[in-house]
Design a protein around this motif. Structure first.
Motif, PDB file in Angstrom:
ATOM      1  N   GLN A   1      -5.917  -0.061  -7.504  1.00 44.86           N
ATOM      2  CA  GLN A   1      -6.904   0.587  -6.634  1.00 44.86           C
ATOM      3  C   GLN A   1      -7.704  -0.450  -5.849  1.00 44.86           C
ATOM      4  O   GLN A   1      -8.036  -0.240  -4.686  1.00 44.86           O
TER       5      GLN A   1
ATOM      6  N   GLN B   1       4.083   4.946  -9.206  1.00 48.49           N
ATOM      7  CA  GLN B   1       5.227   4.054  -8.997  1.00 48.49           C
ATOM      8  C   GLN B   1       4.897   2.648  -9.485  1.00 48.49           C
ATOM      9  O   GLN B   1       5.742   1.971 -10.082  1.00 48.49           O
TER      10      GLN B   1
ATOM     11  N   LEU C   1      -5.591  -1.398  -3.012  1.00 51.44           N
ATOM     12  CA  LEU C   1      -5.404  -0.300  -2.055  1.00 51.44           C
ATOM     13  C   LEU C   1      -6.593  -0.169  -1.106  1.00 51.44           C
ATOM     14  O   LEU C   1      -6.445   0.325   0.009  1.00 51.44           O
TER      15      LEU C   1
ATOM     16  N   SER D   1       0.819  -1.217   0.000  1.00 48.58           N
ATOM     17  CA  SER D   1       0.000   0.000   0.000  1.00 48.58           C
ATOM     18  C   SER D   1       0.853   1.268   0.000  1.00 48.58           C
ATOM     19  O   SER D   1       0.347   2.350  -0.277  1.00 48.58           O
ATOM     20  N   GLN D   2       2.143   1.140   0.281  1.00 49.21           N
ATOM     21  CA  GLN D   2       3.045   2.290   0.260  1.00 49.21           C
ATOM     22  C   GLN D   2       3.490   2.652  -1.166  1.00 49.21           C
ATOM     23  O   GLN D   2       4.021   3.740  -1.392  1.00 49.21           O
TER      24      GLN D   2
ATOM     25  N   SER E   1       2.749   3.957  -4.616  1.00 49.06           N
ATOM     26  CA  SER E   1       1.701   4.768  -5.244  1.00 49.06           C
ATOM     27  C   SER E   1       1.358   4.205  -6.620  1.00 49.06           C
ATOM     28  O   SER E   1       2.111   3.409  -7.195  1.00 49.06           O
ATOM     29  N   VAL E   2       0.237   4.656  -7.156  1.00 48.06           N
ATOM     30  CA  VAL E   2      -0.190   4.197  -8.480  1.00 48.06           C
ATOM     31  C   VAL E   2       0.841   4.570  -9.555  1.00 48.06           C
ATOM     32  O   VAL E   2       1.199   3.716 -10.375  1.00 48.06           O
TER      33      VAL E   2
END
Length: 93
Positions: free
Chosen positions: A64, A41, A67, A35-36, A38-39
């Motif tokens: 998503q 990345q 997440l 979850s760390q 990002s989209v």
């Protein structure tokens, strides 16, 4: 969305079996569950797999979906993937 997940899970072992390296597959799974990450990345880490904007959009939706899950679910999915990839049937790949 279920179709995308089925296709991803079906394609990843084939990619590994083709001799292109399981490291990419393991990194893709790790980035999906983290979850760390990002989209942007996440998309950057998958750029070798993304051939068009439709695929990129599907992967954004895929990320998503993960997440939105609680940490416990993500840990259980990670354990399941490890159990599958370390099983006797997959060791030959």
């Amino acid at each position: 969305m279920k179709l995308v997940m089925v296709l991803m899970l079906a394609a990843l072992p084939l990619y590994c079996y083709a001799g292109t390296g399981c490291q990419l597959v393991q990194e893709a799974v790790r980035n999906t569950l983290d979850s760390q990450v990002s989209v942007p990345q996440f998309l950057d880490s998958l750029r070798v797999f993304l051939t068009d904007t439709a695929t990129a959009n599907a992967m954004i939706e895929f990320k998503q979906c993960f997440l939105k899950q609680p940490k416990e679910i993500l840990e259980n999915v990670g354990l399941a993937i490890n159990m599958i990839s370390n099983s006797d049937r997959c060791q030959g790949y």
